[in-house]
Write a protein that holds these residues in place. Structure first.
Motif, mmCIF file in Angstrom:
data_model
loop_
_atom_site.group_PDB
_atom_site.id
_atom_site.type_symbol
_atom_site.label_atom_id
_atom_site.label_comp_id
_atom_site.label_asym_id
_atom_site.label_seq_id
_atom_site.Cartn_x
_atom_site.Cartn_y
_atom_site.Cartn_z
ATOM 1 N N MET A 1 -5.814 -10.733 6.520
ATOM 2 C CA MET A 1 -4.989 -9.949 5.632
ATOM 3 C C MET A 1 -5.801 -8.805 5.010
ATOM 4 O O MET A 1 -5.247 -7.753 4.724
ATOM 5 C CB MET A 1 -4.417 -10.881 4.559
ATOM 6 C CG MET A 1 -3.260 -10.330 3.831
ATOM 7 S SD MET A 1 -1.893 -10.108 4.942
ATOM 8 C CE MET A 1 -0.664 -9.562 3.853
ATOM 9 N N ARG A 2 -7.077 -9.060 4.804
ATOM 10 C CA ARG A 2 -7.923 -8.025 4.223
ATOM 11 C C ARG A 2 -8.011 -6.801 5.132
ATOM 12 O O ARG A 2 -7.993 -5.661 4.670
ATOM 13 C CB ARG A 2 -9.312 -8.607 3.959
ATOM 14 C CG ARG A 2 -10.276 -7.619 3.365
ATOM 15 C CD ARG A 2 -11.642 -8.252 3.189
ATOM 16 N NE ARG A 2 -12.598 -7.265 2.792
ATOM 17 C CZ ARG A 2 -13.248 -7.268 1.648
ATOM 18 N NH1 ARG A 2 -13.032 -8.241 0.796
ATOM 19 N NH2 ARG A 2 -14.100 -6.324 1.361
ATOM 20 N N ALA A 3 -8.086 -7.046 6.439
ATOM 21 C CA ALA A 3 -8.175 -5.940 7.395
ATOM 22 C C ALA A 3 -6.896 -5.100 7.366
ATOM 23 O O ALA A 3 -6.948 -3.877 7.563
ATOM 24 C CB ALA A 3 -8.431 -6.479 8.798
ATOM 25 N N PHE A 4 -5.765 -5.731 7.112
ATOM 26 C CA PHE A 4 -4.501 -5.008 7.026
ATOM 27 C C PHE A 4 -4.533 -4.003 5.884
ATOM 28 O O PHE A 4 -4.180 -2.836 6.049
ATOM 29 C CB PHE A 4 -3.358 -6.007 6.846
ATOM 30 C CG PHE A 4 -2.024 -5.362 6.596
ATOM 31 C CD1 PHE A 4 -1.352 -4.710 7.610
ATOM 32 C CD2 PHE A 4 -1.456 -5.400 5.332
ATOM 33 C CE1 PHE A 4 -0.125 -4.119 7.382
ATOM 34 C CE2 PHE A 4 -0.235 -4.806 5.092
ATOM 35 C CZ PHE A 4 0.430 -4.163 6.124
ATOM 36 N N PHE A 5 -4.961 -4.446 4.707
ATOM 37 C CA PHE A 5 -5.018 -3.552 3.550
ATOM 38 C C PHE A 5 -6.113 -2.501 3.701
ATOM 39 O O PHE A 5 -5.962 -1.369 3.231
ATOM 40 C CB PHE A 5 -5.193 -4.353 2.262
ATOM 41 C CG PHE A 5 -3.954 -5.100 1.871
ATOM 42 C CD1 PHE A 5 -2.830 -4.426 1.432
ATOM 43 C CD2 PHE A 5 -3.895 -6.474 1.976
ATOM 44 C CE1 PHE A 5 -1.683 -5.093 1.079
ATOM 45 C CE2 PHE A 5 -2.754 -7.158 1.631
ATOM 46 C CZ PHE A 5 -1.636 -6.470 1.186
ATOM 47 N N GLU A 6 -7.214 -2.847 4.343
ATOM 48 C CA GLU A 6 -8.239 -1.841 4.617
ATOM 49 C C GLU A 6 -7.737 -0.811 5.626
ATOM 50 O O GLU A 6 -8.113 0.361 5.554
ATOM 51 C CB GLU A 6 -9.513 -2.513 5.114
ATOM 52 C CG GLU A 6 -10.264 -3.245 4.023
ATOM 53 C CD GLU A 6 -11.479 -3.999 4.534
ATOM 54 O OE1 GLU A 6 -11.640 -4.112 5.772
ATOM 55 O OE2 GLU A 6 -12.257 -4.469 3.699
ATOM 56 N N GLY A 7 -6.875 -1.227 6.537
ATOM 57 C CA GLY A 7 -6.264 -0.284 7.469
ATOM 58 C C GLY A 7 -5.338 0.687 6.754
ATOM 59 O O GLY A 7 -5.308 1.885 7.067
ATOM 60 N N ILE A 8 -4.566 0.185 5.783
ATOM 61 C CA ILE A 8 -3.709 1.064 4.979
ATOM 62 C C ILE A 8 -4.565 2.036 4.181
ATOM 63 O O ILE A 8 -4.254 3.228 4.094
ATOM 64 C CB ILE A 8 -2.800 0.233 4.057
ATOM 65 C CG1 ILE A 8 -1.796 -0.554 4.886
ATOM 66 C CG2 ILE A 8 -2.083 1.118 3.050
ATOM 67 C CD1 ILE A 8 -0.958 -1.514 4.083
ATOM 68 N N GLU A 9 -5.663 1.544 3.611
ATOM 69 C CA GLU A 9 -6.576 2.418 2.863
ATOM 70 C C GLU A 9 -7.138 3.504 3.766
ATOM 71 O O GLU A 9 -7.155 4.685 3.387
ATOM 72 C CB GLU A 9 -7.721 1.595 2.285
ATOM 73 C CG GLU A 9 -8.781 2.441 1.619
ATOM 74 C CD GLU A 9 -10.061 1.673 1.333
ATOM 75 O OE1 GLU A 9 -10.945 2.255 0.690
ATOM 76 O OE2 GLU A 9 -10.176 0.513 1.760
ATOM 77 N N ASP A 10 -7.560 3.131 4.945
ATOM 78 C CA ASP A 10 -8.126 4.111 5.872
ATOM 79 C C ASP A 10 -7.081 5.145 6.284
ATOM 80 O O ASP A 10 -7.390 6.334 6.401
ATOM 81 C CB ASP A 10 -8.674 3.394 7.101
ATOM 82 C CG ASP A 10 -9.367 4.345 8.038
ATOM 83 O OD1 ASP A 10 -10.353 4.991 7.595
ATOM 84 O OD2 ASP A 10 -8.931 4.467 9.196
ATOM 85 N N LEU A 11 -5.835 4.708 6.471
ATOM 86 C CA LEU A 11 -4.772 5.632 6.846
ATOM 87 C C LEU A 11 -4.574 6.700 5.778
ATOM 88 O O LEU A 11 -4.491 7.888 6.078
ATOM 89 C CB LEU A 11 -3.463 4.865 7.059
ATOM 90 C CG LEU A 11 -2.213 5.732 7.246
ATOM 91 C CD1 LEU A 11 -2.288 6.465 8.570
ATOM 92 C CD2 LEU A 11 -0.972 4.883 7.149
ATOM 93 N N PHE A 12 -4.527 6.281 4.526
ATOM 94 C CA PHE A 12 -4.268 7.246 3.462
ATOM 95 C C PHE A 12 -5.501 8.065 3.104
ATOM 96 O O PHE A 12 -5.409 9.284 2.937
ATOM 97 C CB PHE A 12 -3.731 6.530 2.220
ATOM 98 C CG PHE A 12 -2.275 6.203 2.336
ATOM 99 C CD1 PHE A 12 -1.322 7.135 1.985
ATOM 100 C CD2 PHE A 12 -1.862 4.981 2.808
ATOM 101 C CE1 PHE A 12 0.022 6.858 2.100
ATOM 102 C CE2 PHE A 12 -0.524 4.679 2.929
ATOM 103 C CZ PHE A 12 0.430 5.621 2.578
ATOM 104 N N VAL A 13 -6.653 7.433 2.966
ATOM 105 C CA VAL A 13 -7.853 8.152 2.526
ATOM 106 C C VAL A 13 -8.364 9.099 3.601
ATOM 107 O O VAL A 13 -8.657 10.266 3.324
ATOM 108 C CB VAL A 13 -8.950 7.146 2.112
ATOM 109 C CG1 VAL A 13 -10.264 7.856 1.851
ATOM 110 C CG2 VAL A 13 -8.519 6.375 0.882
ATOM 111 N N ASN A 14 -8.453 8.632 4.830
ATOM 112 C CA ASN A 14 -9.041 9.451 5.888
ATOM 113 C C ASN A 14 -8.006 10.186 6.733
ATOM 114 O O ASN A 14 -8.364 11.071 7.498
ATOM 115 C CB ASN A 14 -9.903 8.580 6.802
ATOM 116 C CG ASN A 14 -11.069 7.987 6.056
ATOM 117 O OD1 ASN A 14 -11.605 8.595 5.142
ATOM 118 N ND2 ASN A 14 -11.447 6.778 6.426
#
Length: 73
Positions: A1-14
């Motif tokens: 589940m952590r990777a899912f939220f880190e993927g959302i973070e990467d989508l928005f930030v980068n």
């Protein structure tokens, strides 16, 4: 589940917010706030259109202005 939220973070930030990084480091205040100016202009156009529509319906007499027209009154 952590990777899912880190993927959302990467989508928005980068991904989605990279144009804002470009605007953030500009030296001119007017051009760095171009997104804000676009929203102000768009809001002003929408408000003028809305007020013109209200005026049009008010002039045509379509609105029921009786005090018993609305149940909450």
């Amino acid at each position: 589940m952590r990777a899912f939220f880190e993927g959302i973070e990467d989508l928005f930030v980068n991904g989605l917010f990279w144009p804002y990084d470009f605007f953030r480091f500009m030296s001119n205040w007017w051009t760095s706030n171009i997104v804000n100016w676009l929203f102000v202009i768009l809001g002003t156009i929408a408000m003028v259109y809305w007020l013109m529509q209200l005026k049009k319906f008010d002039d045509s007499g379509e609105e029921d202005k009786d005090i018993t027209a609305h149940s909450y009154l």
